[in-house]
Motif scaffolding. Sequence first.
Motif, PDB file in Angstrom:
ATOM      1  N   UNK A  97       0.789  -1.246  -0.023  1.00 28.69           N
ATOM      2  CA  UNK A  97      -0.103   0.055   0.081  1.00 28.69           C
ATOM      3  C   UNK A  97       0.983   1.221   0.054  1.00 28.69           C
ATOM      4  N   UNK A  98       0.352   2.434   0.472  1.00 26.77           N
ATOM      5  CA  UNK A  98       1.088   3.525   0.501  1.00 26.77           C
ATOM      6  C   UNK A  98       0.613   4.055   1.709  1.00 26.77           C
ATOM      7  N   UNK A  99       1.588   5.171   2.274  1.00 28.08           N
ATOM      8  CA  UNK A  99       1.332   6.015   3.437  1.00 28.08           C
ATOM      9  C   UNK A  99       1.122   7.574   2.615  1.00 28.08           C
TER      10      UNK A  99
ATOM     11  N   UNK B 146       1.310   7.929  12.510  1.00 29.80           N
ATOM     12  CA  UNK B 146       1.857   9.000  13.084  1.00 29.80           C
ATOM     13  C   UNK B 146       2.758   9.952  12.125  1.00 29.80           C
ATOM     14  N   UNK B 147       3.599   9.124  11.494  1.00 23.12           N
ATOM     15  CA  UNK B 147       4.545   9.569  10.438  1.00 23.12           C
ATOM     16  C   UNK B 147       5.054   8.493   9.531  1.00 23.12           C
TER      17      UNK B 147
ATOM     18  N   UNK C 279      -2.793  17.023   6.543  1.00 24.82           N
ATOM     19  CA  UNK C 279      -1.793  17.087   7.642  1.00 24.82           C
ATOM     20  C   UNK C 279      -1.548  15.623   8.476  1.00 24.82           C
ATOM     21  N   UNK C 280      -2.463  14.902   7.902  1.00 24.98           N
ATOM     22  CA  UNK C 280      -2.518  13.547   8.811  1.00 24.98           C
ATOM     23  C   UNK C 280      -2.174  12.340   7.814  1.00 24.98           C
ATOM     24  N   UNK C 281      -1.161  11.341   8.446  1.00 24.22           N
ATOM     25  CA  UNK C 281      -0.572  10.455   7.610  1.00 24.22           C
ATOM     26  C   UNK C 281      -1.584   9.212   7.736  1.00 24.22           C
TER      27      UNK C 281
ATOM     28  N   UNK D 178       4.786   2.281  10.841  1.00 26.73           N
ATOM     29  CA  UNK D 178       4.108   1.193   9.737  1.00 26.73           C
ATOM     30  C   UNK D 178       3.924  -0.222  10.238  1.00 26.73           C
ATOM     31  N   UNK D 179       5.383  -0.680  10.693  1.00 32.22           N
ATOM     32  CA  UNK D 179       4.993  -2.062  11.101  1.00 32.22           C
ATOM     33  C   UNK D 179       4.173  -2.403  12.385  1.00 32.22           C
TER      34      UNK D 179
END
Length: 100
Positions: A47-49, A85-86, A54-56, A92-93
């Motif tokens: 996928x993608x982040x 959060x970032x 302003x929110x990931x 992500x993990x």
Amino acid sequence: LFGERGPSLDRYRFQTATAAPDLGQVELLGLRRDLHAVFDASGLHLGVIKNLRGRWVFRSVGYDDHGRPREGAGPCAASHMQRVEAPETRLVLRLLRAKR
């Protein structure tokens, strides 16, 4: 691609994952300042982040039988549209492992 130096795209595969993703590690590939592709340890696209206002947010991606991407599908669909959060691999993990 985002940045002057980065990993080669040859390592990554934009294709259907036929097995559970290898979440021993994930890799982020910066595509733009607000968009990072997410790959498992074997190089499969999960996928993608994306930075949305302003929110990931993690957006899962799966692929149909013809290789076309399907947002909200794939092996990490349970994490689709979840906040991160970032754009950092450890964060992500944490998200992907929690939603298994």
